[in-house]
Design a protein around this motif. Structure first.
Motif, PDB file in Angstrom:
ATOM      1  N   ASP A  31       0.834  -1.206   0.000  1.00 54.48           N
ATOM      2  CA  ASP A  31       0.000   0.000   0.000  1.00 54.48           C
ATOM      3  C   ASP A  31       0.869   1.257   0.000  1.00 54.48           C
ATOM      4  O   ASP A  31       0.620   2.196  -0.760  1.00 54.48           O
ATOM      5  N   LEU A  32       1.893   1.275   0.854  1.00 55.70           N
ATOM      6  CA  LEU A  32       2.780   2.448   0.914  1.00 55.70           C
ATOM      7  C   LEU A  32       3.505   2.648  -0.410  1.00 55.70           C
ATOM      8  O   LEU A  32       3.684   3.783  -0.858  1.00 55.70           O
ATOM      9  N   GLN A  33       3.903   1.558  -1.043  1.00 59.10           N
ATOM     10  CA  GLN A  33       4.574   1.677  -2.342  1.00 59.10           C
ATOM     11  C   GLN A  33       3.615   2.217  -3.407  1.00 59.10           C
ATOM     12  O   GLN A  33       3.995   3.070  -4.219  1.00 59.10           O
ATOM     13  N   TRP A  34       2.373   1.747  -3.409  1.00 49.89           N
ATOM     14  CA  TRP A  34       1.398   2.237  -4.379  1.00 49.89           C
ATOM     15  C   TRP A  34       1.157   3.730  -4.190  1.00 49.89           C
ATOM     16  O   TRP A  34       0.959   4.465  -5.150  1.00 49.89           O
ATOM     17  N   ARG A  35       1.211   4.174  -2.958  1.00 49.05           N
ATOM     18  CA  ARG A  35       0.984   5.585  -2.644  1.00 49.05           C
ATOM     19  C   ARG A  35       2.249   6.431  -2.812  1.00 49.05           C
ATOM     20  O   ARG A  35       2.230   7.637  -2.595  1.00 49.05           O
ATOM     21  N   GLY A  36       3.353   5.797  -3.178  1.00 52.87           N
ATOM     22  CA  GLY A  36       4.602   6.542  -3.362  1.00 52.87           C
ATOM     23  C   GLY A  36       5.217   7.006  -2.070  1.00 52.87           C
ATOM     24  O   GLY A  36       5.878   8.050  -2.021  1.00 52.87           O
ATOM     25  N   SER A  78      -4.571  10.808   1.007  1.00 51.67           N
ATOM     26  CA  SER A  78      -5.935  10.333   1.217  1.00 51.67           C
ATOM     27  C   SER A  78      -5.954   8.943   1.847  1.00 51.67           C
ATOM     28  O   SER A  78      -5.072   8.118   1.587  1.00 51.67           O
ATOM     29  N   PHE A  79      -6.989   8.685   2.646  1.00 51.64           N
ATOM     30  CA  PHE A  79      -7.204   7.349   3.207  1.00 51.64           C
ATOM     31  C   PHE A  79      -8.254   6.576   2.420  1.00 51.64           C
ATOM     32  O   PHE A  79      -8.677   5.506   2.834  1.00 51.64           O
ATOM     33  N   ARG A  80      -8.660   7.097   1.279  1.00 50.40           N
ATOM     34  CA  ARG A  80      -9.567   6.356   0.420  1.00 50.40           C
ATOM     35  C   ARG A  80      -8.845   5.126  -0.148  1.00 50.40           C
ATOM     36  O   ARG A  80      -7.619   5.095  -0.259  1.00 50.40           O
ATOM     37  N   SER A  81      -9.633   4.141  -0.550  1.00 50.37           N
ATOM     38  CA  SER A  81      -9.059   2.934  -1.132  1.00 50.37           C
ATOM     39  C   SER A  81      -8.455   3.233  -2.496  1.00 50.37           C
ATOM     40  O   SER A  81      -8.722   4.280  -3.102  1.00 50.37           O
ATOM     41  N   HIS A  82      -7.669   2.303  -2.994  1.00 49.91           N
ATOM     42  CA  HIS A  82      -7.082   2.464  -4.322  1.00 49.91           C
ATOM     43  C   HIS A  82      -8.168   2.661  -5.376  1.00 49.91           C
ATOM     44  O   HIS A  82      -8.043   3.534  -6.249  1.00 49.91           O
ATOM     45  N   GLN A 102     -11.210   6.148  -9.187  1.00 48.73           N
ATOM     46  CA  GLN A 102     -12.491   6.677  -9.670  1.00 48.73           C
ATOM     47  C   GLN A 102     -12.504   8.201  -9.642  1.00 48.73           C
ATOM     48  O   GLN A 102     -12.986   8.858 -10.576  1.00 48.73           O
ATOM     49  N   ILE A 103     -11.971   8.785  -8.583  1.00 48.56           N
ATOM     50  CA  ILE A 103     -11.909  10.247  -8.489  1.00 48.56           C
ATOM     51  C   ILE A 103     -11.026  10.804  -9.606  1.00 48.56           C
ATOM     52  O   ILE A 103     -11.373  11.795 -10.267  1.00 48.56           O
ATOM     53  N   LEU A 104      -9.889  10.169  -9.838  1.00 51.49           N
ATOM     54  CA  LEU A 104      -8.969  10.638 -10.871  1.00 51.49           C
ATOM     55  C   LEU A 104      -9.586  10.508 -12.266  1.00 51.49           C
ATOM     56  O   LEU A 104      -9.392  11.377 -13.123  1.00 51.49           O
ATOM     57  N   ALA A 105     -10.351   9.427 -12.475  1.00 51.13           N
ATOM     58  CA  ALA A 105     -11.010   9.264 -13.772  1.00 51.13           C
ATOM     59  C   ALA A 105     -12.056  10.355 -13.983  1.00 51.13           C
ATOM     60  O   ALA A 105     -12.162  10.933 -15.074  1.00 51.13           O
ATOM     61  N   ALA A 106     -12.819  10.660 -12.933  1.00 52.65           N
ATOM     62  CA  ALA A 106     -13.829  11.721 -13.033  1.00 52.65           C
ATOM     63  C   ALA A 106     -13.160  13.074 -13.273  1.00 52.65           C
ATOM     64  O   ALA A 106     -13.652  13.901 -14.049  1.00 52.65           O
TER      65      ALA A 106
END
Length: 419
Positions: free
Chosen positions: A7-12, A270-274, A279-283
């Motif tokens: 998770d930390l790696q995905w979040r950079g 953010s503490f939102r899920s991946h 979804q937010i980024l796509a919108a």
């Protein structure tokens, strides 16, 4: 236990680590007691500290036990910086800042239950050591050639020198890691990437003492254009203390995030899920003008730092200032903060509308202000003005002192009547 490393790696959020595979195994076999430290070099933390604060929260939520250190001892010394020697603050000032920072950190981790966090202060074990004890028990384990190889030390030596006080800082921080291991079973430290030299020195010291420990750093957060993160457009730091940066200004900082930074900031803060973040980024990509990513960042971070009530007030103010809500439903402190951000004109007597618009900077001249009124583009407290020479009456004042001026849909300023 969740796969927190993935998770930390995905979040950079992992830049350096002592051993990536061993770090992952260590956390997978938890719970791990870890520590992160903050030096009281001022009366408040700022949003640059949020990366560490929120990473500690993530680790606790993933099943690990935090030690949140505020450096009452290291804060008296100061970590070396490029610009030269720090000004030393008095013990009384530093002690006051320790209390303030501990209070700011407390809401972000949980201090009850099986994985209860603990607040620690390195003055507790440093103050009781004599100089001779420190040199014999700690200093003996630090080769000077390694200390000299630290980048910040090389930089300072090349620029004119460094005091022994700041040169010894890494010994103090290294001893913190060992003392926390000895007292509380701490086996992991993390911090910002600028602390990597101090952190690895602590790892080496602990291992020389027979302690198996791990460490990692989070990256320095910058804007997409390479400029420093954490300051407003006019160069002011964004503080966590609401008396130093209002919740409204805090919200606006995140809402004004550049489109190119939204992806990284959402992942990092953010503490939102991946899936939710994607979804937010796509919108946001479909309708960038709607600023969905910025709005999500601003609302979540303001709620985390200042609470749901303050966030609701800030959101309401952001809408009401531009005619999409009721100004009289906003509390006084929010109106004050919002108008100071927009630009606040202070007057001791209310002039007519045209003069107010000119003096507040919404119009370049009285004739321009009169034209704005005649064309229907001038508003006071969200009500269209029809007479340029009309003087607002005291009953129009919000909280008996404020007026909101708006020209068109997007240009806002405030007026405060001072008596």
């Amino acid at each position: 236990m969740t796969d927190i490393v993935a998770d930390l790696q995905w979040r950079g959020l992992i830049k350096d680590s002592t051993d990536p595979d061993e770090l992952a195994k260590h956390l997978a076999n938890g719970p791990v007691t870890f520590y992160v430290g903050f030096d009281p070099t001022g009366p408040s933390l700022h949003i640059g500290h949020l990366v560490q604060i929120l990473t500690a929260r993530r680790l606790q939520q993933a099943g690990h036990r935090p030690l949140v250190l505020v450096g009452g001892a290291t804060g008296l010394i100061g970590d070396p910086k490029d610009a030269g020697e720090r000004t030393l603050n008095s013990p009384e000032v530093v002690a006051g800042w320790v209390d303030r920072l501990q209070g700011q950190l407390a809401p972000f981790v949980t201090f009850s239950g099986e994985l209860a966090a603990r607040a620690v202060n390195n003055l507790d074990w440093t103050a009781e050591m004599s100089v001779v004890e420190f040199l014999r028990d700690v200093g003996k384990h630090f080769p000077v050639n390694q200390m000299l190889s630290r980048e910040i030390v090389r930089t300072r030596l090349a620029a004119g020198g460094i005091s022994f006080t700041e040169f010894s800082y890494q010994l103090l921080q290294s001893n913190d890691f060992y003392q926390l291991h000895r007292r509380y079973g701490c086996t992991m430290q993390f911090g910002g990437s600028d602390q990597w030299g101090n952190i690895t020195a602590g790892v080496d010291y602990c291992r020389r003492q027979g302690a198996a420990v791990q460490a990692f750093t989070t990256p320095l957060i910058t804007r997409a254009d390479g400029t420093k993160f954490g300051k407003t457009a006019d160069g002011q730091s964004v503080w966590l203390d609401p008396a130093m940066t209002s919740p409204y200004a805090f919200y606006q900082f995140w809402f004004n995030t550049a489109d190119g930074d939204v992806d990284r900031y959402l992942r990092c803060f953010s503490f939102r899920s991946h899936d939710e973040i994607e979804q937010i980024l796509a919108a946001a990509a479909e309708r960038p003008a709607a600023r969905a990513g910025q709005r999500a960042l601003a609302e979540e971070l303001t709620t985390l730092v200042h609470g749901a009530h303050e966030t609701a007030q800030v959101v309401a103010a952001s809408q009401a200032l531009f005619g999409r809500g009721q100004l009289d439903e906003l509390d006084e402190s929010t109106v004050d903060a919002a108008l100071r951000e927009a630009g606040l004109l202070e007057v001791t007597e209310l002039p007519n509308v045209a003069t107010l618009f000119k003096q507040a900077g919404l119009c370049a001249s009285l004739s321009e202000a009169r034209r704005a009124v005649a064309e229907g583009g001038a508003y006071v407290n969200n009500e269209r003005v029809t007479e340029a020479d009309a003087v607002p009456t005291p009953d129009r004042l919000l909280h008996n002192r404020f007026l909101v001026l708006r020209r068109g849909k997007r240009t806002v300023a405030g007026v405060q009547l001072t008596r």
